[in-house]
Design an enzyme around this catalytic site. Structure first.
Site, PDB file in Angstrom:
ATOM      1  CB  THR A   1     -85.157  20.828-105.116  1.00 49.32           C
ATOM      2  OG1 THR A   1     -86.403  21.352-105.600  1.00 49.32           O
ATOM      3  CG2 THR A   1     -84.575  19.893-106.143  1.00 49.32           C
TER       4      THR A   1
ATOM      5  CE  LYS B   1     -92.254  29.427-101.708  1.00 45.30           C
ATOM      6  NZ  LYS B   1     -92.365  27.994-101.572  1.00 45.30           N
TER       7      LYS B   1
ATOM      8  CD1 TRP C   1     -85.174  20.765-110.408  1.00 45.62           C
ATOM      9  CD2 TRP C   1     -83.890  20.573-112.228  1.00 45.62           C
ATOM     10  NE1 TRP C   1     -85.964  21.029-111.505  1.00 45.62           N
ATOM     11  CE2 TRP C   1     -85.200  20.916-112.634  1.00 45.62           C
ATOM     12  CE3 TRP C   1     -82.908  20.394-113.201  1.00 45.62           C
ATOM     13  CZ2 TRP C   1     -85.550  21.097-113.972  1.00 45.62           C
ATOM     14  CZ3 TRP C   1     -83.247  20.574-114.539  1.00 45.62           C
ATOM     15  CH2 TRP C   1     -84.559  20.924-114.912  1.00 45.62           C
TER      16      TRP C   1
ATOM     17  CE  LYS D   1     -85.922  27.238 -97.756  1.00 40.73           C
ATOM     18  NZ  LYS D   1     -87.252  26.628 -97.603  1.00 40.73           N
TER      19      LYS D   1
ATOM     20  CG  PHE E   1     -79.230  26.962-112.206  1.00 35.26           C
ATOM     21  CD1 PHE E   1     -80.475  26.970-112.823  1.00 35.26           C
ATOM     22  CD2 PHE E   1     -79.184  27.027-110.818  1.00 35.26           C
ATOM     23  CE1 PHE E   1     -81.647  27.053-112.072  1.00 35.26           C
ATOM     24  CE2 PHE E   1     -80.348  27.110-110.061  1.00 35.26           C
ATOM     25  CZ  PHE E   1     -81.588  27.114-110.694  1.00 35.26           C
TER      26      PHE E   1
ATOM     27  CG  PHE F   1     -89.697  32.471 -96.968  1.00 36.05           C
ATOM     28  CD1 PHE F   1     -89.826  32.413 -98.346  1.00 36.05           C
ATOM     29  CD2 PHE F   1     -90.841  32.677 -96.210  1.00 36.05           C
ATOM     30  CE1 PHE F   1     -91.068  32.574 -98.964  1.00 36.05           C
ATOM     31  CE2 PHE F   1     -92.086  32.840 -96.820  1.00 36.05           C
ATOM     32  CZ  PHE F   1     -92.184  32.790 -98.198  1.00 36.05           C
TER      33      PHE F   1
ATOM     34  CB  ALA G   1     -90.942  30.890 -92.987  1.00 38.52           C
TER      35      ALA G   1
ATOM     36  NE  ARG H   1     -92.130  24.757 -94.764  1.00 39.67           N
ATOM     37  CZ  ARG H   1     -92.044  25.956 -95.314  1.00 39.67           C
ATOM     38  NH1 ARG H   1     -92.743  26.970 -94.828  1.00 39.67           N
ATOM     39  NH2 ARG H   1     -91.268  26.160 -96.360  1.00 39.67           N
TER      40      ARG H   1
END
Length: 558
Positions: free
Chosen positions: A74, A106, A411, A72, A383, A302, A274, A95
């Site tokens: 990214t 994480k 990415w 998200k 991907f 999230f 979140a 954030r």
């Protein structure tokens, strides 16, 4: 395509001086406070500058997270770079990362691959000290509270009814429950206590929802730290702590300016979790970013049931914001996990698992489009193992809801991989008018509002309120807090309060275990399931991989 680590890519970036980035963002030199060459704080007086109208606001959210990852942040950064590449004047508002996840499981929150904000090591570690200031203000209030009790307790605070905890920005399960004030009369009053992680502190929520120093002071003064023997709330204002807390927070309240790998101005400021808190960057940074760009891309934490719900129902409501478009990020891999496929089998085509898992995406999309009535696009973070048949399946299913799907390769390709998404976002902003509405009205009871979120957003049947929570709701209603907004703390891994229920579960109720007021933030916190406000480290923490060489160069930070 490169498979180098995020930190290697970030360290190779030739950053522009922050003064140049400020110029790109139309920020005059008089507003800049430099923190070295590549970071700055921007003075709040910039918000009072006349002449620039607010730009369009784009919210990036995601499907329910899985261990497969969604990307998200990214996507948020890559979309901003993509908008800039197609000639738009753009800013991004994010954030700040918490040290807990950085050293835990994480990882950081500065994006990934070729869609990152830099300097990534600084942003993921101490940055400009905002979280330290928030922790200090939190703990000053705790110290003044216990000192008041030690010095005679003229307010009549019942030590069994203290709700304020100390905090530290680290995953440390050992601190969840402590007994302090031991060692005799001179060392305080013995009592049960505990720590939250800094990003779960109400100070963080207050900090991120305040729109000025004056508003910050008003909110801080309302924070409830405990109750008297006759159940009346005691506030930070009662303890005369507000002035000193504000003094600790005044510089932190100024938004931080950094840059993406491609030189797009990024306002990175504040960072409540979140699943526990409201999961959005500061109102001040979002407003500043919107003032300094024609398009501002921001994210909420999230999945859309948590971050986007709170962004729309809490942050937008309080700050008078209205998003012009929503991007829902998904991956084929994550949707196959929602369909029951184990993580080690995600690399093979499996349309059956995808069909079982895709209701998760469709429910999030329907919520954005039908409940909140906002223009929406699905971004599939592609991907190399994704097949054309899997991608086509998602495109077809979203089309049935009247929503376009765009492939994102940010990415691997940075802004170039976000150009198609950028064009669709611009089209939504220019051609589709949302009729933005909230998921619940303020007039109902606390139970009514929780039920509305569970039914409309989660897809559940309703709520089960435990006896202790019923008593808390009755007390908060008697104190006049029943008209506040609702902030539900629940697992991020499911629409329900059971993390094992993947996909789009039905026929469930959400159990309300605990209800407390964050009077300064302006919402009621509803605790469901097993939510920890102080996480622990995993068996093999990310911290074990981090090192620094003789020249001070950091490695292993993702």
């Amino acid at each position: 395509m490169s498979y180098r680590s995020d930190i290697e890519i970030a360290q190779e970036c030739v950053m522009k001086p922050i003064t140049e980035i400020a110029e790109t963002a139309h920020v005059a030199e008089k507003y800049i406070e430099q923190y070295g060459k590549y970071k700055a704080k921007i003075d709040l007086s910039l918000l009072e500058e006349e002449g620039r109208k607010d730009g369009k606001l784009i919210l990036v959210t995601a499907i329910t997270p899985t261990p497969a990852g969604e990307g998200k942040t990214t996507t948020t950064i890559g979309l901003a770079d993509g908008l800039r590449r197609i000639g738009k004047d753009v800013t991004v508002a994010l954030r700040e990362p918490s040290l807990g996840p950085v050293f835990g499981v994480k990882g950081g929150a500065a994006g990934g691959g070729y869609a990152q904000v830099v300097p990534m090591e600084d942003i993921n570690l101490h940055f400009t000290g905002d979280f330290h200031a928030i922790g200090a203000a939190n703990n000053l209030l705790a110290a003044m509270l216990d000192n008041h009790i030690q010095q005679g307790n003229t307010l009549g605070i019942d030590v069994r009814k203290i709700t304020w905890k100390r905090c530290v920005d680290m995953n440390d399960r050992q601190l969840r429950f402590v007994v302090d004030g031991m060692g005799g009369k001179a060392n305080g009053v013995p009592r049960e206590d505990g720590f939250d992680i800094t990003v779960a502190s109400e100070i963080m929520a207050v900090f991120c929802l305040a729109n000025s120093i004056t508003d910050l002071k008003e909110r801080l003064s309302k924070i409830i730290v405990g109750y008297t023997y006759d159940d009346q709330p005691v506030t930070a204002g009662d303890l005369k702590a507000v002035g000193a807390m504000t003094a600790l927070l005044k510089d932190a309240l100024k938004p931080n300016l950094v840059q993406t790998l491609e030189g797009t101005p990024a306002f990175v400021h504040g960072g409540p979790f979140a699943n526990i808190a409201h999961g959005c960057n500061s109102v001040i940074a979002t407003k500043m970013a919107m003032k300094m760009g024609d398009y501002t891309v921001t994210e909420a934490g999230f999945g859309a049931d948590l971050g986007a719900e709170k962004f729309l129902d809490i942050k937008c409501r309080m700050a008078g914001l209205k998003p012009d478009a929503v991007v829902v990020v998904a991956t084929v891999r994550a949707l196959k996990m929602h369909g029951g496929l184990p993580k080690n089998e995600l690399g093979t085509e499996d349309l059956q698992a995808l069909e079982k898992g895709i209701p998760n995406l469709l429910r999030h999309v329907a919520n954005m489009k039908d409940v909140y009535q906002l223009p929406c696009v699905v971004a599939v973070n592609r991907f190399p193992t994704d097949t054309d048949r899997e991608i086509d399946f998602i495109i077809q299913k979203c089309k049935e809801l009247g929503v376009n799907t765009v492939l994102s390769t940010v990415w691997a390709e940075g802004g170039k991989g976000g150009e198609a998404l950028a064009r669709e976002v611009v089209r939504l902003c220019e051609e589709e008018q949302g009729n933005f509405t909230y998921s619940y009205e303020l007039e109902g009871t606390i139970e009514d509002k929780i039920t509305a979120i569970v039914r409309k957003i989660y897809g559940g049947d309703g709520i089960t309120v435990l006896p202790g929570a019923k008593k808390q709701i009755a007390q908060l209603t008697a104190l006049g807090f029943d008209k506040l907004l609702i902030c539900i703390a629940k697992t991020q891994y499911s629409f329900s309060d059971d993390p094992s229920k993947l996909g789009a579960p039905e026929n469930f109720t959400v159990t309300v275990k605990n209800v407390k007021v964050s009077a300064g933030a302006g919402f009621i916190v509803v605790l469901t399931g097993d939510i920890l406000t102080m996480p622990g480290l995993p068996k093999k923490p990310a911290a074990e991989n981090i090192d620094v060489d003789a020249n001070g160069k950091i490695s292993g930070l993702f």
